[in-house]
Scaffold this active site. Structure first.
Site, mmCIF file in Angstrom:
data_model
loop_
_atom_site.group_PDB
_atom_site.id
_atom_site.type_symbol
_atom_site.label_atom_id
_atom_site.label_comp_id
_atom_site.label_asym_id
_atom_site.label_seq_id
_atom_site.Cartn_x
_atom_site.Cartn_y
_atom_site.Cartn_z
ATOM 1 N N LYS A 1 -1.487 -8.214 -18.543
ATOM 2 C CA LYS A 1 -0.768 -9.133 -17.650
ATOM 3 C C LYS A 1 -1.611 -9.272 -16.386
ATOM 4 O O LYS A 1 -1.575 -8.420 -15.496
ATOM 5 C CB LYS A 1 0.605 -8.537 -17.328
ATOM 6 N N GLU B 1 -3.088 3.174 -9.891
ATOM 7 C CA GLU B 1 -4.185 3.105 -8.929
ATOM 8 C C GLU B 1 -3.700 2.216 -7.803
ATOM 9 O O GLU B 1 -3.587 1.009 -7.988
ATOM 10 C CB GLU B 1 -5.423 2.552 -9.656
ATOM 11 N N CYS C 1 -9.330 -1.676 -3.105
ATOM 12 C CA CYS C 1 -8.507 -0.454 -3.027
ATOM 13 C C CYS C 1 -9.293 0.676 -2.383
ATOM 14 O O CYS C 1 -8.743 1.479 -1.649
ATOM 15 C CB CYS C 1 -7.987 -0.068 -4.400
ATOM 16 N N GLU D 1 -2.390 0.749 4.832
ATOM 17 C CA GLU D 1 -3.397 -0.059 4.146
ATOM 18 C C GLU D 1 -3.227 -1.512 4.592
ATOM 19 O O GLU D 1 -2.140 -2.074 4.477
ATOM 20 C CB GLU D 1 -3.228 0.041 2.628
HETATM 21 P P1 NAD Z 1 1.432 -6.125 -6.477
HETATM 22 O O1 NAD Z 1 1.303 -4.659 -6.636
HETATM 23 O O2 NAD Z 1 2.823 -6.640 -6.324
HETATM 24 O O3 NAD Z 1 0.770 -6.889 -7.740
HETATM 25 C C1 NAD Z 1 -0.169 -6.294 -8.613
HETATM 26 C C2 NAD Z 1 0.181 -6.665 -10.054
HETATM 27 O O4 NAD Z 1 1.499 -6.213 -10.356
HETATM 28 C C3 NAD Z 1 0.190 -8.178 -10.327
HETATM 29 O O5 NAD Z 1 -0.272 -8.431 -11.644
HETATM 30 C C4 NAD Z 1 1.678 -8.513 -10.251
HETATM 31 O O6 NAD Z 1 2.024 -9.668 -10.996
HETATM 32 C C5 NAD Z 1 2.291 -7.279 -10.862
HETATM 33 N N1 NAD Z 1 3.689 -7.064 -10.486
HETATM 34 C C6 NAD Z 1 4.338 -7.485 -9.355
HETATM 35 N N2 NAD Z 1 5.642 -7.104 -9.395
HETATM 36 C C7 NAD Z 1 5.812 -6.427 -10.552
HETATM 37 C C8 NAD Z 1 6.918 -5.778 -11.146
HETATM 38 N N3 NAD Z 1 8.133 -5.767 -10.569
HETATM 39 N N4 NAD Z 1 6.746 -5.160 -12.335
HETATM 40 C C9 NAD Z 1 5.543 -5.150 -12.941
HETATM 41 N N5 NAD Z 1 4.461 -5.765 -12.431
HETATM 42 C C10 NAD Z 1 4.593 -6.396 -11.244
HETATM 43 O O7 NAD Z 1 0.524 -6.538 -5.272
HETATM 44 P P2 NAD Z 1 0.509 -7.913 -4.442
HETATM 45 O O8 NAD Z 1 1.904 -8.377 -4.151
HETATM 46 O O9 NAD Z 1 -0.367 -8.840 -5.154
HETATM 47 O O10 NAD Z 1 -0.195 -7.439 -3.101
HETATM 48 C C11 NAD Z 1 0.581 -6.773 -2.106
HETATM 49 C C12 NAD Z 1 -0.205 -5.622 -1.494
HETATM 50 O O11 NAD Z 1 -0.587 -4.693 -2.505
HETATM 51 C C13 NAD Z 1 -1.522 -6.009 -0.836
HETATM 52 O O12 NAD Z 1 -1.366 -6.423 0.464
HETATM 53 C C14 NAD Z 1 -2.305 -4.711 -0.945
HETATM 54 O O13 NAD Z 1 -1.986 -3.871 0.133
HETATM 55 C C15 NAD Z 1 -1.809 -4.080 -2.206
HETATM 56 N N6 NAD Z 1 -2.733 -4.276 -3.347
HETATM 57 C C16 NAD Z 1 -3.492 -3.228 -3.726
HETATM 58 C C17 NAD Z 1 -4.386 -3.389 -4.784
HETATM 59 C C18 NAD Z 1 -5.266 -2.271 -5.218
HETATM 60 O O14 NAD Z 1 -6.286 -2.492 -5.826
HETATM 61 N N7 NAD Z 1 -4.890 -1.048 -4.972
HETATM 62 C C19 NAD Z 1 -4.507 -4.602 -5.438
HETATM 63 C C20 NAD Z 1 -3.694 -5.664 -5.040
HETATM 64 C C21 NAD Z 1 -2.809 -5.477 -3.989
#
Ligand code: NAD
Length: 487
Positions: free
Chosen positions: A183, A258, A292, A389
């Protein structure tokens, strides 16, 4: 320029891949994919949801019973190696897709494509080298262990490094003989789709890799809660990671999380500053800080603090920010939403001293998600900018006096993903490498070139489980103990 890029989408981006066939989401719904360099819509993507995830999980289960499940480790390895070659041949095309979709400057996007190829090569070569062991036991027994795949593995991938994260999780899972449901993030999924097309070309059997784009709250939530999934790999935010772990917990399914960090670099008075300087800055602004393992905290001993501050400030003043296609040091953030989050943090730093900022070029459209890279000086370790972060091109300089103080500050956040130590003192290197709360520690470098061979993952709120290297193969397998009594 952008029209030319759109021609680079050589597949229909509105479809999901399920059981080897490309099809629209069951609901018929689509979502817009936005180019963060100018805010325009690139194309539509499928809005997959529960029925698509369900079909994908069933397809993966079927693949495990038939073609894919019957492949030898050598055959799986050969398919992955071929896939790595195809990725390398299309590295320029993949880089263009990623630049358009993520806003990543072309050089950085191409490096991600090469890393994806390298993951396929590494895990292709490793597939037939994962072995169990024999265990000396009671008289009359022969005991040995087998490494077996979990079965169906779910992969929830964020938007910041789609290619690298797909490579390290899907690559390792396939090498171990799992069948995957991927996904990708709703903000960036073109290279996930391109990768799946290349996997088909490489001869990956139907159902071994299924791709369902869609919203996290729909497709992502359905994948993490599906009772047919046997392992989940998630990269993203702490809040979403906790939700994924809860959902998987109801099915008693293992999860690798992660979740990012607040990674420090510790610069001591005896450090080789010429060597350190490029790493200090680059680790904070690469991919516009949306990494990250970004190094957002620079801890500097008083004796060299002013020098580090002035040299980092000079470097910041040289930083240019512009459209991904213009390949500057810094591109836009992924979205307007991310720009608002980062701008909110910059507002919270209103009480701080700005040492220096980069410059947004005039050609950058106002509709793009640009922010100025910002270096804050003399920041207290308790300040919100030194603890949370930010996920943008923002670094804080924190002065310290003693090694003990540096360690306390470094270990004072709830994260622990990466840390680095800049010193010529060998004993200090060893002491700190042990004492730092961190999944990876680098000595006189930062990231070691990102090597696919190096196990990666966090402690504390940075998550748990390890990806990359051989360690990932253990994570994507389970151990069976066989004890034979023969008298
Ligand atoms: P997120 O964690 O919400 O999204 C990451 C993935 O999870 C995406 O594929 C998203 O569709 C999926 N996802 C979202 N809600 C979900 C749920 N309820 N169940 C299962 N999967 C779900 O991150 P975001 O909203 O894109 O970004 C928000 C913050 O997260 C950023 O500001 C940053 O601080 C952090 N982030 C960290 C990383 C990393 O590599 N550690 C990557 C992206 C974002």
């Amino acid at each position: 320029m952008e029209a030319k890029l759109i021609q680079k989408i050589w597949f229909d981006p509105t479809l999901c891949l399920i059981e080897g066939r490309w099809k629209p989401a069951a609901s018929g719904g689509t979502l817009p994919l936005i180019n963060p360099s100018d805010g325009t819509e690139i194309c539509r993507i499928a809005r997959g949801s529960e029925p698509d995830i369900d079909a994908a999980v069933q397809a993966a289960q079927t693949a495990l019973q038939w073609d894919w499940g019957r492949k030898t480790a050598l055959e799986r390895g050969r398919i992955l190696t071929r896939l790595g070659q195809l990725v390398l041949e299309r590295a320029d095309d993949l880089a263009q897709l990623e630049a358009m979709d993520v806003g990543k400057p072309l050089t950085q996007a191409r490096a991600d494509a090469v890393a994806l190829a390298r993951y396929c090569e590494f895990y292709g070569g490793a597939a037939d080298k994962v072995m169990g062991e024999t265990i000396p036991y009671l008289d009359g027994y022969t005991v040995y262990t087998l490494r077996e795949p979990h079965g169906v593995t779910g992969h929830i991938v964020p938007w910041n490094y789609p290619m690298q994260i797909i490579g390290r999780s899907v690559g390792a899972a396939l090498a171990m003989g799992n069948a995957c449901v991927l996904k990708p993030a709703e903000e960036a999924c073109l290279t996930a789709l391109a990768f799946a097309h290349l996997a088909q070309q490489a001869g990956l059997p139907a159902g071994a890799l299924n791709v369902v784009p869609g919203l996290g709250s729909e497709a992502g939530a359905a994948l993490s809660a599906h009772p047919g999934v046997n392992h989940i790999s998630f990269t993203g935010s702490v809040a979403t990671g906790a939700l994924v772990q809860q959902a998987a917990g109801r099915n008693v399914v293992p999860v690798t999380l992660e979740l990012g960090g607040k990674s420090p670099q510790l610069v001591f008075d005896d450090a080789d500053l010429d060597a350190a300087l490029p790493f200090l800055v680059n680790a904070g602004i690469q991919n516009a800080g949306q990494t990250c393992s970004a190094s957002s905290r620079i801890l500097v001993q008083r004796g060299v603090y002013d020098q580090v501050k002035s040299r980092m400030s000079e470097a910041y003043e040289q930083l240019t920010v512009g459209p991904a296609i213009q390949d500057m040091r810094v591109g836009p953030l992924i979205s307007d939403r991310q720009k608002q989050i980062v701008s909110g943090f910059l507002d919270k730093g209103a009480d701080l001293t700005i040492a220096a900022q980069g410059r947004i070029v005039r050609e950058a459209p106002e509709t793009g998600a640009y922010v100025r890279p910002t270096l804050f000086a003399d920041v207290s370790p308790d300040h919100v900018l030194a603890r949370d972060e930010i996920f943008g091109p923002v670094q804080v300089l924190i002065p310290f006096d003693t090694e003990e103080q540096a360690l306390t500050i470094a270990n004072s956040t709830e994260y622990g993903l990466v840390a680095s130590i800049w010193t010529r003192d060998g004993a200090r290197q060893m002491r700190l490498a042990k004492a730092l709360h961190s999944g990876q520690v680098f000595i006189n470098n930062y990231g070691a070139g990102g090597g696919v061979e190096l196990p990666f993952g966090g402690v504390g709120k940075s998550g748990h489980g390890r990806e990359k290297g051989f360690e990932a193969l253990y994570g994507f397998s389970q151990l069976k103990t066989v004890a034979a009594y023969h008298g």
